[in-house]
Scaffold this motif. Structure first.
Motif, PDB file in Angstrom:
ATOM      1  N   ASP A 122      29.323   0.531 -16.336  1.00  0.00           N
ATOM      2  CA  ASP A 122      29.881  -0.185 -17.481  1.00  0.00           C
ATOM      3  C   ASP A 122      29.832   0.714 -18.707  1.00  0.00           C
ATOM      4  N   ASP A 123      31.003   1.120 -19.187  1.00  0.00           N
ATOM      5  CA  ASP A 123      31.056   2.053 -20.308  1.00  0.00           C
ATOM      6  C   ASP A 123      30.582   1.445 -21.621  1.00  0.00           C
ATOM      7  N   ARG A 124      30.344   0.157 -21.638  1.00  0.00           N
ATOM      8  CA  ARG A 124      29.844  -0.475 -22.865  1.00  0.00           C
ATOM      9  C   ARG A 124      28.351  -0.236 -23.060  1.00  0.00           C
ATOM     10  N   MET A 125      27.667   0.179 -22.017  1.00  0.00           N
ATOM     11  CA  MET A 125      26.227   0.339 -22.066  1.00  0.00           C
ATOM     12  C   MET A 125      25.821   1.727 -21.560  1.00  0.00           C
ATOM     13  N   PRO A 126      24.654   2.216 -21.994  1.00  0.00           N
ATOM     14  CA  PRO A 126      24.188   3.515 -21.498  1.00  0.00           C
ATOM     15  C   PRO A 126      24.011   3.496 -19.984  1.00  0.00           C
ATOM     16  N   ALA A 127      24.276   4.625 -19.356  1.00  0.00           N
ATOM     17  CA  ALA A 127      24.175   4.721 -17.901  1.00  0.00           C
ATOM     18  C   ALA A 127      22.766   4.383 -17.416  1.00  0.00           C
ATOM     19  N   ALA A 128      21.745   4.810 -18.174  1.00  0.00           N
ATOM     20  CA  ALA A 128      20.365   4.547 -17.762  1.00  0.00           C
ATOM     21  C   ALA A 128      20.085   3.051 -17.698  1.00  0.00           C
ATOM     22  N   LEU A 129      20.671   2.297 -18.620  1.00  0.00           N
ATOM     23  CA  LEU A 129      20.441   0.853 -18.641  1.00  0.00           C
ATOM     24  C   LEU A 129      21.154   0.174 -17.467  1.00  0.00           C
ATOM     25  N   CYS A 130      22.424   0.527 -17.241  1.00  0.00           N
ATOM     26  CA  CYS A 130      23.160  -0.065 -16.105  1.00  0.00           C
ATOM     27  C   CYS A 130      22.494   0.291 -14.790  1.00  0.00           C
ATOM     28  N   ARG A 131      22.093   1.529 -14.682  1.00  0.00           N
ATOM     29  CA  ARG A 131      21.451   2.006 -13.455  1.00  0.00           C
ATOM     30  C   ARG A 131      20.186   1.205 -13.160  1.00  0.00           C
ATOM     31  N   ALA A 132      19.354   1.027 -14.198  1.00  0.00           N
ATOM     32  CA  ALA A 132      18.101   0.289 -14.019  1.00  0.00           C
ATOM     33  C   ALA A 132      18.360  -1.178 -13.702  1.00  0.00           C
ATOM     34  N   ALA A 133      19.324  -1.788 -14.386  1.00  0.00           N
ATOM     35  CA  ALA A 133      19.624  -3.208 -14.168  1.00  0.00           C
ATOM     36  C   ALA A 133      20.073  -3.460 -12.737  1.00  0.00           C
ATOM     37  N   TRP A 134      20.894  -2.573 -12.211  1.00  0.00           N
ATOM     38  CA  TRP A 134      21.406  -2.757 -10.855  1.00  0.00           C
ATOM     39  C   TRP A 134      20.361  -2.459  -9.788  1.00  0.00           C
ATOM     40  N   ASN A 135      19.320  -1.724 -10.147  1.00  0.00           N
ATOM     41  CA  ASN A 135      18.256  -1.423  -9.188  1.00  0.00           C
ATOM     42  C   ASN A 135      17.204  -2.533  -9.113  1.00  0.00           C
ATOM     43  N   LEU A 136      17.271  -3.488 -10.051  1.00  0.00           N
ATOM     44  CA  LEU A 136      16.336  -4.616 -10.034  1.00  0.00           C
ATOM     45  C   LEU A 136      16.813  -5.699  -9.066  1.00  0.00           C
TER      46      LEU A 136
END
Length: 366
Positions: free
Chosen positions: A287-301
């Protein structure tokens, strides 16, 4: 130039631009350029870290693989690869202020990433000619995308969309100063992961990541800012101490099962979401609206799970994944292959970048 699609025909070669662009006087923003100039420094001392050149040229702005990367190295790199004459222009007040603007933190981050990629993939024989071509192509593609938006905005406001080559060159020069390091880093990733996948490889990737195609996760967060909200520069010593204390307090209050997450989120520095339990809303995997680190972490939860601290250019986040929903279903067909290839390439490039940051233990100091 009336149509941005003809840009490729008029595009100034990267080497030529690098050799000729910096004016003798302080660079002025082109009349049509929409971006605002750097803000005047406040009358009081900034609460974030301030670096000056050449006074602080030997001061580290990042640490990569236990090696200090200095402000002088960053300025020299921009001067040699993106904006010739930049080093000599630094004493000018309007240029010096760039080191206190929203430009410097991304410059440092991208420069550190380039060093990390070099360190991590150093065992691979790098064809410097092909790497340079990939980086030039990255710059060209990103500028073309920006220019299309620029022309569209002019058209929407009723202004002429006829752009002289002189104006395009000026816009390109300013774009390269501001975004050249980002394009250079992306070009490195494009070189390492060119996207020449076979159909069978894409089929396996699609099967393993089917939820990322058309899926989204709802996530909430608690933000503790350790960077200035306007410039993104790290806070000074006192500000960092307060941010660390706030983070420790939030972590102490938050129950391990996240059952009081919404209550603790009221203490978040993100005032837009604090009153809603920190709810960010649904996020796509990339999601280009959010930092990659945040999207990555959210999807790993997992649904209901709370993350450890996740650092982005905005600060320290603690995430809680609410749930997952599939709003679009995609089948592996010939029509879908271009999209699957794009997502697969982006995924693998992200893996390379985050792996390089971890291996090189990247630390940003500005």
């Amino acid at each position: 130039m009336s149509d941005p699609r003809t840009l490729a025909r008029h595009f100034v070669p990267l080497a030529l631009l690098i050799a000729t662009h910096l004016p003798a006087q302080a660079p002025e923003a082109p009349a049509e350029k929409p971006a605002a100039p750097p803000q005047e420094p406040a009358a009081t001392a900034p609460h974030f870290i301030v670096r000056q050149y050449p006074r602080d040229k030997d001061v580290a702005v990042a640490i990569v693989a236990n090696r200090s990367i200095t402000l002088g190295e960053l300025i020299d790199h921009i001067d040699s690869k993106h904006f010739p004459g930049f080093r000599e222009a630094m004493p000018r007040p309007e240029i010096q202020r760039m080191l206190q603007s929203d430009l410097i933190a991304p410059w440092v981050r991208h420069f550190a990433d380039i060093h990390a990629l070099r360190h991590c993939f150093g065992e691979k024989v790098v064809d410097e000619k092909l790497l340079t071509e990939a980086q030039s192509a990255s710059l060209k593609a990103s500028f073309e995308g920006w220019l299309e938006t620029y022309v569209a905005n002019r058209r929407a406001s009723g202004r002429s969309t006829e752009l002289s080559q002189k104006l395009v060159n000026s816009l390109l020069g300013d774009f390269q100063l501001r975004n050249g390091l980002s394009a250079e880093m992306q070009g490195f990733l494009d070189y390492l992961e060119p996207g020449d996948y076979q159909r069978g490889q894409m089929q396996v990737f699609f099967n393993d990541n089917a939820r990322a195609f058309g899926g989204q996760v709802k996530v909430a967060h608690i933000l503790v800012q350790h960077r200035d909200g306007g410039t993104g520069i790290l806070l000074g010593e006192e500000g960092l101490a307060r941010a660390n204390a706030r983070l420790a307090d939030i972590r102490a209050r938050l129950r391990p099962d996240g059952s009081n997450f919404e209550e603790v989120a009221a203490r978040s520095d993100d005032t837009r979401t604090a009153h809603e339990g920190g709810l960010l809303g649904p996020l796509h995997r990339f999601d280009d609206r959010m930092p990659a680190a945040l999207c990555r972490a959210a999807w790993n939860l997992r649904d209901g799970e709370v993350s450890d601290v996740v650092e982005t250019q905005y600060g320290w986040h603690i995430l809680k994944r609410i749930d997952f929903s599939q709003h679009l279903y995609i089948l592996f067909t010939d029509d879908a292959i271009p999209s699957i290839r794009t997502v697969m390439r982006r995924s693998r490039q992200e893996e390379r970048l985050f792996h390089a940051r971890k291996v090189a233990n990247v630390q940003l100091l500005l």
